[in-house]
Design a protein around this motif. Structure first.
Motif, mmCIF file in Angstrom:
data_model
loop_
_atom_site.group_PDB
_atom_site.id
_atom_site.type_symbol
_atom_site.label_atom_id
_atom_site.label_comp_id
_atom_site.label_asym_id
_atom_site.label_seq_id
_atom_site.Cartn_x
_atom_site.Cartn_y
_atom_site.Cartn_z
ATOM 1 N N ARG A 36 116.456 126.350 86.352
ATOM 2 C CA ARG A 36 116.625 124.916 86.156
ATOM 3 C C ARG A 36 116.620 124.587 84.671
ATOM 4 N NH1 ARG A 36 115.629 121.433 90.396
ATOM 5 N NH2 ARG A 36 114.928 122.372 92.351
ATOM 6 N N ASN A 37 117.270 123.512 84.315
ATOM 7 C CA ASN A 37 117.177 122.947 82.975
ATOM 8 C C ASN A 37 116.693 121.517 83.146
ATOM 9 O OD1 ASN A 37 117.374 122.352 80.286
ATOM 10 N ND2 ASN A 37 119.600 122.184 80.262
ATOM 11 N N GLY A 38 115.368 121.328 83.008
ATOM 12 C CA GLY A 38 114.796 120.032 83.341
ATOM 13 C C GLY A 38 114.933 119.775 84.825
ATOM 14 N N ARG A 39 115.553 118.660 85.187
ATOM 15 C CA ARG A 39 115.745 118.326 86.597
ATOM 16 C C ARG A 39 117.045 118.892 87.161
ATOM 17 N NH1 ARG A 39 113.905 111.953 87.139
ATOM 18 N NH2 ARG A 39 111.741 112.232 86.410
ATOM 19 N N VAL A 40 117.843 119.486 86.305
ATOM 20 C CA VAL A 40 119.151 120.000 86.735
ATOM 21 C C VAL A 40 119.013 121.442 87.198
ATOM 22 C CG1 VAL A 40 121.507 120.500 86.017
ATOM 23 C CG2 VAL A 40 120.325 118.471 85.122
ATOM 24 N N ARG A 41 119.434 121.703 88.431
ATOM 25 C CA ARG A 41 119.448 123.071 88.924
ATOM 26 C C ARG A 41 120.688 123.777 88.385
ATOM 27 N NH1 ARG A 41 117.635 126.676 92.370
ATOM 28 N NH2 ARG A 41 115.940 125.363 93.101
ATOM 29 N N VAL A 42 120.459 124.887 87.679
ATOM 30 C CA VAL A 42 121.557 125.652 87.106
ATOM 31 C C VAL A 42 122.018 126.746 88.068
ATOM 32 C CG1 VAL A 42 122.254 127.138 85.184
ATOM 33 C CG2 VAL A 42 120.722 125.184 84.762
ATOM 34 N N VAL A 43 121.062 127.478 88.611
ATOM 35 C CA VAL A 43 121.385 128.617 89.480
ATOM 36 C C VAL A 43 121.537 128.135 90.919
ATOM 37 C CG1 VAL A 43 120.639 130.867 90.322
ATOM 38 C CG2 VAL A 43 120.168 130.196 87.950
ATOM 39 N N THR A 44 122.730 128.227 91.425
ATOM 40 C CA THR A 44 123.038 127.842 92.798
ATOM 41 C C THR A 44 123.876 128.940 93.434
ATOM 42 O OG1 THR A 44 125.105 126.754 92.174
ATOM 43 C CG2 THR A 44 123.101 125.393 92.148
ATOM 44 N N PRO A 45 123.921 128.983 94.758
ATOM 45 C CA PRO A 45 124.812 129.954 95.412
ATOM 46 C C PRO A 45 126.257 129.821 94.950
ATOM 47 C CG PRO A 45 123.268 129.051 96.997
ATOM 48 C CD PRO A 45 123.082 128.258 95.735
ATOM 49 N N ARG A 46 126.677 128.595 94.675
ATOM 50 C CA ARG A 46 128.059 128.379 94.239
ATOM 51 C C ARG A 46 128.307 128.979 92.854
ATOM 52 N NH1 ARG A 46 130.539 123.031 92.658
ATOM 53 N NH2 ARG A 46 132.770 123.410 92.651
ATOM 54 N N LEU A 47 127.362 128.798 91.939
ATOM 55 C CA LEU A 47 127.505 129.394 90.613
ATOM 56 C C LEU A 47 127.539 130.917 90.707
ATOM 57 C CD1 LEU A 47 127.395 129.175 87.435
ATOM 58 C CD2 LEU A 47 124.932 129.505 87.686
ATOM 59 N N ILE A 48 126.629 131.475 91.499
ATOM 60 C CA ILE A 48 126.567 132.931 91.645
ATOM 61 C C ILE A 48 127.882 133.467 92.191
ATOM 62 C CG2 ILE A 48 125.418 134.824 92.847
ATOM 63 C CD1 ILE A 48 122.883 132.994 92.850
ATOM 64 N N ALA A 49 128.377 132.847 93.250
ATOM 65 C CA ALA A 49 129.614 133.315 93.878
ATOM 66 C C ALA A 49 130.794 133.195 92.916
ATOM 67 C CB ALA A 49 129.884 132.532 95.156
ATOM 68 N N ALA A 50 130.870 132.073 92.193
ATOM 69 C CA ALA A 50 131.992 131.855 91.281
ATOM 70 C C ALA A 50 131.972 132.869 90.137
ATOM 71 C CB ALA A 50 131.949 130.437 90.726
ATOM 72 N N THR A 79 120.394 150.805 88.503
ATOM 73 C CA THR A 79 120.124 150.148 89.774
ATOM 74 C C THR A 79 120.329 148.651 89.683
ATOM 75 O OG1 THR A 79 118.487 151.842 90.291
ATOM 76 C CG2 THR A 79 118.374 149.807 91.558
ATOM 77 N N ARG A 80 120.942 148.096 90.706
ATOM 78 C CA ARG A 80 121.037 146.645 90.845
ATOM 79 C C ARG A 80 120.183 146.212 92.031
ATOM 80 N NH1 ARG A 80 127.192 144.844 90.979
ATOM 81 N NH2 ARG A 80 126.192 142.814 91.099
ATOM 82 N N PRO A 81 119.616 145.017 91.990
ATOM 83 C CA PRO A 81 119.649 144.064 90.883
ATOM 84 C C PRO A 81 118.924 144.586 89.656
ATOM 85 C CG PRO A 81 118.058 143.361 92.528
ATOM 86 C CD PRO A 81 118.785 144.531 93.126
ATOM 87 N N ALA A 91 117.209 137.122 96.973
ATOM 88 C CA ALA A 91 117.820 136.795 98.268
ATOM 89 C C ALA A 91 119.042 135.881 98.091
ATOM 90 C CB ALA A 91 116.796 136.126 99.174
ATOM 91 N N MET A 92 119.052 135.077 97.021
ATOM 92 C CA MET A 92 120.206 134.231 96.727
ATOM 93 C C MET A 92 121.403 135.043 96.244
ATOM 94 S SD MET A 92 118.599 130.910 94.752
ATOM 95 C CE MET A 92 120.225 130.296 94.313
ATOM 96 N N GLY A 93 121.128 136.255 95.752
ATOM 97 C CA GLY A 93 122.216 137.111 95.316
ATOM 98 C C GLY A 93 122.377 137.250 93.821
ATOM 99 N N VAL A 94 121.362 136.830 93.036
ATOM 100 C CA VAL A 94 121.488 137.009 91.595
ATOM 101 C C VAL A 94 121.546 138.498 91.263
ATOM 102 C CG1 VAL A 94 120.273 134.846 91.150
ATOM 103 C CG2 VAL A 94 119.004 137.002 91.073
ATOM 104 N N ASP A 95 122.169 138.804 90.139
ATOM 105 C CA ASP A 95 122.363 140.199 89.740
ATOM 106 C C ASP A 95 121.221 140.751 88.904
ATOM 107 O OD1 ASP A 95 125.295 140.625 90.627
ATOM 108 O OD2 ASP A 95 125.363 138.763 89.475
ATOM 109 N N GLY A 96 120.427 139.860 88.322
ATOM 110 C CA GLY A 96 119.362 140.344 87.451
ATOM 111 C C GLY A 96 118.249 139.333 87.291
#
Length: 259
Positions: free
Chosen positions: A201-215, A10-12, A239-244
């Motif tokens: 996030r990694n510190g103040r840097v957001r890692v997971v974004t809609p753009r990263l997920i889509a790419a 099952t996904r996610p 809701a953002m669309g992550v797979d896991g």
């Protein structure tokens, strides 16, 4: 074609982070990455268990996160400096030691996400998982350790290698390709990668974004986020669309996925 680790589930995806230790079990002394924790995740309905691999002094791969025993057992020694028998004794009142070989043999329906924590463990991990490659994903913060484990697996008796998730160096190249808006660099960075397993996030840097997920998904690569334990955060990321989701509360996350 996708790797068998991803198929028929099952996904996610919900990955039990170091097994499952509920408050009552913790009060009884059970700890993460123990036999009891893996068994509890399995009983809760987990398909995927995320764990970590170290090598003992006598060459046994064990599921253990830290490189020393101090946080989990109060013993200051390094995993690499104790024998498996000594570790079994220390873990006996804490849910029981589980070696990598025992995990694969005792839980034949579970799929394992294995983080290689020590360089010396990479080749032994690869050799152990070669006959279970269809239900193993190998990862590491170190791309060198990750690749060494995959090389040792060497397609195995199943005719395939384990699935794999990007190390830190690969992730840096992925993020740089996104910043440069270079599809060619992104495709090259993700070559041979099945998943990006990352913190939100990694510190103040957001890692997971809609753009990263889509790419990532455009390139056939899943995005799994760790370590997510709050219901609202689980729902928001789904809701953002992550797979896991990698979580200490696999019971909670599974109930949310089934809503």
């Amino acid at each position: 074609m996708s790797h068998p680790w991803f198929e028929g589930a099952t996904r996610p995806r919900v990955l039990a982070h170091r097994g499952l230790v509920l408050p009552g079990d913790a009060a009884a002394g059970v700890v993460e990455n123990s036999f009891a924790a893996v068994a509890a995740a399995h009983s809760a309905g987990a398909v995927y268990v995320e764990s970590d691999c170290h090598l003992t002094a006598d060459g046994t791969v064990v599921l253990f996160h830290d490189d020393d025993l101090s946080r989990v057992t109060g013993d200051p020694r390094k995993i690499a400096d104790v024998t498996v028998r000594e570790l079994e004794s220390l873990m006996a009142p804490r849910g029981g030691l589980i070696t990598l070989a025992q995990a694969l043999e005792s839980f034949p329906t579970l799929r394992f996400n294995l983080d290689v924590k020590a360089a010396d463990a990479a080749a032994p991990v690869g050799r152990i998982v070669r006959t279970h490659a269809d239900r193993v994903l190998v990862t590491s913060f170190s791309d060198e350790r990750r690749r060494a484990a995959l090389a040792a697996a060497d397609a195995g008796d199943t005719g395939i290698r384990p699935a794999t998730s990007a190390g830190r160096g690969t992730l840096v190249r992925v993020l740089a390709a996104l910043a440069l808006r270079s599809d060619r660099r992104l495709s090259r960075a993700l070559s041979g990668i099945d998943a990006l397993q990352v913190p939100e996030r990694n510190g103040r840097v957001r890692v997971v974004t809609p753009r990263l997920i889509a790419a990532a998904q455009r390139n056939g690569v899943e995005v799994h986020v760790w370590t997510v334990n709050e219901a609202d955060d689980i729902r928001r990321l789904l809701a953002m669309g992550v797979d896991g989701i990698v979580t200490d509360r696999v019971d909670l996350a599974l109930s949310i996925v089934c809503e």
